[in-house]
Design a protein around this motif. Structure first.
Motif, PDB file in Angstrom:
ATOM      1  N   ALA A   1      51.578 -44.433  31.085  1.00 50.27           N
ATOM      2  CA  ALA A   1      51.539 -44.817  31.808  1.00 50.27           C
ATOM      3  C   ALA A   1      51.413 -43.829  33.574  1.00 50.27           C
ATOM      4  N   SER A   2      53.162 -43.526  32.758  1.00 52.65           N
ATOM      5  CA  SER A   2      53.634 -42.289  34.376  1.00 52.65           C
ATOM      6  C   SER A   2      51.909 -40.683  34.492  1.00 52.65           C
ATOM      7  N   LEU A   3      51.128 -40.709  33.102  1.00 54.33           N
ATOM      8  CA  LEU A   3      50.562 -39.664  32.770  1.00 54.33           C
ATOM      9  C   LEU A   3      49.248 -40.560  33.486  1.00 54.33           C
ATOM     10  N   MET A   4      49.064 -41.459  33.165  1.00 59.18           N
ATOM     11  CA  MET A   4      48.013 -41.581  34.659  1.00 59.18           C
ATOM     12  C   MET A   4      47.451 -41.474  34.959  1.00 59.18           C
ATOM     13  N   VAL A   5      48.566 -41.352  36.533  1.00 67.09           N
ATOM     14  CA  VAL A   5      48.571 -41.533  38.114  1.00 67.09           C
ATOM     15  C   VAL A   5      49.272 -40.097  38.349  1.00 67.09           C
ATOM     16  N   ASP A   6      50.218 -39.496  36.934  1.00 65.43           N
ATOM     17  CA  ASP A   6      50.518 -38.406  37.697  1.00 65.43           C
ATOM     18  C   ASP A   6      50.544 -37.179  36.581  1.00 65.43           C
ATOM     19  N   PRO A   7      49.329 -36.722  35.998  1.00 64.95           N
ATOM     20  CA  PRO A   7      49.441 -36.182  34.780  1.00 64.95           C
ATOM     21  C   PRO A   7      49.625 -34.854  35.242  1.00 64.95           C
ATOM     22  N   ARG A   8      49.813 -33.978  36.113  1.00 66.08           N
ATOM     23  CA  ARG A   8      50.066 -32.623  36.218  1.00 66.08           C
ATOM     24  C   ARG A   8      51.836 -32.705  36.301  1.00 66.08           C
ATOM     25  N   SER A   9      52.634 -33.455  35.602  1.00 63.24           N
ATOM     26  CA  SER A   9      54.005 -33.817  35.662  1.00 63.24           C
ATOM     27  C   SER A   9      54.300 -33.393  33.847  1.00 63.24           C
ATOM     28  N   LEU A  10      53.186 -32.770  33.339  1.00 64.07           N
ATOM     29  CA  LEU A  10      52.384 -32.649  32.365  1.00 64.07           C
ATOM     30  C   LEU A  10      52.811 -30.916  31.800  1.00 64.07           C
ATOM     31  N   GLY A  11      52.424 -30.527  33.150  1.00 62.14           N
ATOM     32  CA  GLY A  11      52.936 -29.345  33.512  1.00 62.14           C
ATOM     33  C   GLY A  11      51.449 -28.033  32.798  1.00 62.14           C
ATOM     34  N   GLU A  12      50.172 -29.231  32.602  1.00 57.24           N
ATOM     35  CA  GLU A  12      49.359 -28.222  32.719  1.00 57.24           C
ATOM     36  C   GLU A  12      48.585 -29.313  31.975  1.00 57.24           C
ATOM     37  N   SER A  13      47.132 -28.852  32.255  1.00 60.06           N
ATOM     38  CA  SER A  13      45.711 -29.162  32.027  1.00 60.06           C
ATOM     39  C   SER A  13      45.377 -30.697  31.136  1.00 60.06           C
ATOM     40  N   SER A  14      45.119 -31.586  31.280  1.00 62.90           N
ATOM     41  CA  SER A  14      45.396 -32.110  29.648  1.00 62.90           C
ATOM     42  C   SER A  14      42.815 -33.664  30.425  1.00 62.90           C
ATOM     43  N   THR A  15      43.221 -33.916  29.715  1.00 60.59           N
ATOM     44  CA  THR A  15      41.765 -34.685  29.458  1.00 60.59           C
ATOM     45  C   THR A  15      41.641 -36.004  29.802  1.00 60.59           C
ATOM     46  N   VAL A  16      41.021 -36.676  30.780  1.00 58.45           N
ATOM     47  CA  VAL A  16      40.975 -38.403  30.260  1.00 58.45           C
ATOM     48  C   VAL A  16      39.118 -38.105  30.310  1.00 58.45           C
ATOM     49  N   PHE A  17      38.465 -39.241  29.704  1.00 59.92           N
ATOM     50  CA  PHE A  17      37.388 -40.483  29.978  1.00 59.92           C
ATOM     51  C   PHE A  17      36.976 -40.961  30.686  1.00 59.92           C
ATOM     52  N   VAL A  18      35.616 -41.118  31.252  1.00 57.97           N
ATOM     53  CA  VAL A  18      34.830 -42.283  31.859  1.00 57.97           C
ATOM     54  C   VAL A  18      33.497 -42.903  30.627  1.00 57.97           C
ATOM     55  N   SER A  19      33.817 -44.018  30.477  1.00 58.92           N
ATOM     56  CA  SER A  19      32.509 -44.516  29.637  1.00 58.92           C
ATOM     57  C   SER A  19      32.109 -45.970  30.466  1.00 58.92           C
ATOM     58  N   GLY A  20      30.344 -45.741  30.596  1.00 60.40           N
ATOM     59  CA  GLY A  20      30.576 -46.683  31.491  1.00 60.40           C
ATOM     60  C   GLY A  20      28.868 -46.768  32.200  1.00 60.40           C
ATOM     61  N   GLU A  21      28.080 -47.699  32.320  1.00 63.87           N
ATOM     62  CA  GLU A  21      26.662 -48.053  32.481  1.00 63.87           C
ATOM     63  C   GLU A  21      26.158 -47.135  33.442  1.00 63.87           C
ATOM     64  N   ASP A  22      27.573 -47.485  34.545  1.00 65.93           N
ATOM     65  CA  ASP A  22      26.349 -47.014  36.452  1.00 65.93           C
ATOM     66  C   ASP A  22      26.857 -46.037  36.269  1.00 65.93           C
TER      67      ASP A  22
ATOM     68  N   VAL B   1      38.237 -34.521  34.136  1.00 67.21           N
ATOM     69  CA  VAL B   1      37.480 -36.065  33.454  1.00 67.21           C
ATOM     70  C   VAL B   1      36.196 -35.766  32.893  1.00 67.21           C
ATOM     71  N   ILE B   2      36.118 -35.857  31.467  1.00 65.29           N
ATOM     72  CA  ILE B   2      34.671 -36.127  30.647  1.00 65.29           C
ATOM     73  C   ILE B   2      34.130 -37.456  30.473  1.00 65.29           C
ATOM     74  N   ASP B   3      32.727 -37.310  31.055  1.00 67.52           N
ATOM     75  CA  ASP B   3      32.164 -38.596  31.346  1.00 67.52           C
ATOM     76  C   ASP B   3      31.348 -38.364  29.785  1.00 67.52           C
ATOM     77  N   LEU B   4      31.985 -39.421  29.044  1.00 70.44           N
ATOM     78  CA  LEU B   4      31.112 -39.910  27.526  1.00 70.44           C
ATOM     79  C   LEU B   4      30.204 -40.233  27.609  1.00 70.44           C
ATOM     80  N   GLY B   5      29.737 -41.144  28.169  1.00 75.90           N
ATOM     81  CA  GLY B   5      28.013 -41.742  28.548  1.00 75.90           C
ATOM     82  C   GLY B   5      28.702 -43.137  28.933  1.00 75.90           C
ATOM     83  N   GLY B   6      28.167 -44.266  28.105  1.00 77.92           N
ATOM     84  CA  GLY B   6      27.806 -45.181  28.612  1.00 77.92           C
ATOM     85  C   GLY B   6      28.973 -46.193  27.863  1.00 77.92           C
TER      86      GLY B   6
END
Lengths: 225, 225
Positions: free
Chosen positions: B148-169, B188-193
């Motif tokens: 949870a803490s990294l969901m909203v403050d990923p920069r606290s890791l000190g370097e870039s990391s990845t999140v994903f999005v999936s959806g139809e729209d 942010v990587i768009d994985l598709g549907g």
């Protein structure tokens, strides 16, 4: 070290080639060496026939699964997930007893097309099935979370990325970590016992979808912490 | 933006707090606001009762799932995976119709202890179940692969990391990517549907084992390429 690599596909070729370059004595195992050498057509993914690869690697020998395993101190399972248990049965439990077995296979099921599903998952794993089938063998699951070329040359990504080891035997894992480091891996995380192979095998579904989104398999996960 | 956050646990609190800080109008949805406010004991994981959190966030309102959803332009599902379909039914399909629903939940099944298994996987996902239950809603699966803490403050890791999005729209995903970037996500990587939610939900087994090996949940995956 005397190492057997079971499997003649892309993963087997990549691992055998790298081990040969690093000065190990490498025997590739296959079901029927004469049949393997007789193939003159590219395989279904367009790779050159194995005989051509073997010609280019004069230091590597080809043998049956059983002969390769019998002569090796360490064995690498580079067969497909669907074939793994049969391949290891052909290699022979006696020939594998007491040895480190590096298991790279993923239990991918292509019967419903692409992307494949997993034939075992969540409450069991192929790594555990292999360990149960070979109780006298020290199974270490690793390298199943990245593409063949990066397994053996992670530095080609240009920055550090992570691989994982799962297994019951600490000394076996230490041997495998040393081998991974000789390939160029600089971030190996020990996930614990072979049960933790469930985690890395279940990485495949996102790996496959990432390959689709990125248009390449030339990527790897880094655990940033 | 008017945003509803469904769920009062750690994830809901982290998301609501961050959105409030960023100037959004935030309503947290719960089953029974009076019951939620009446709790004076820490929850089973030792977190302070929600009333204390709400006191510290005077800009945030508490309402029923339905009221929170009705007033929002965008809705975040921060309930547990086991509760998600019921929570969304209580929020009401009509109240969610036409809106973007950010689904963070994972279908974790703790009935056999720790680590949990997945109640749906491989040939289906919770993200798809949510989309099927709410065909008029634009479901975007994201943020379910980190703490949870990294969901909203990923920069606290000190370097870039990845999140994903999936959806139809595509437009809904663009809205969510903008929100993720406002949190500090820069990869942010768009994985598709929405089908690709199978991949990110199946990351949980290795995430949970990594938490065990590293002794912390304060890590994230970076897709190095």
């Amino acid at each position: 070290m005397n190492i057997a690599v079971l499997g003649t596909g892309m993963v087997g070729q990549a691992i055998a080639s790298r081990l040969d370059d690093l000065g190990h004595s490498v025997v590739v195992g296959t079901r029927d060496p004469q049949a393997t050498l007789a193939r003159t057509e590219p395989d279904q993914t367009g790779n050159a026939p194995f005989a051509a690869w073997l010609d280019a690697h004069p230091g590597v020998e080809l043998a049956t699964f059983a002969d390769a395993a019998a002569r090796a101190e360490l064995v690498v399972n580079a067969s497909s997930g669907a074939a793994t248990l049969e391949v290891l049965a052909l290699a022979g439990a006696d020939n594998l007893a007491g040895k480190v077995l590096v298991d790279i296979a993923n239990p991918l099921d292509f019967s419903a097309g692409f992307p494949p599903t997993l034939s075992v998952k969540d409450t069991d794993s192929l790594g555990e099935q292999v360990q149960r089938a070979l109780p006298e063998t020290k199974v270490v699951k690793t390298l199943n979370t990245l593409t063949a070329s990066l397994m053996v040359d992670p530095r080609s990504l240009g920055e550090s990325s992570t691989v994982f080891v799962s297994g019951e035997d600490a000394a076996a894992k230490a041997t495998v970590v040393e081998l991974l480091e000789s390939f160029g891996h600089d971030d190996v995380i020990d996930l614990g016992g072979i049960e933790s192979a469930r985690g890395t095998e279940m990485l495949l579904p996102v790996w496959l979808r990432l390959m689709g989104s990125l248009g390449t398999g030339h990527f790897n996960f880094k655990v940033v912490r």
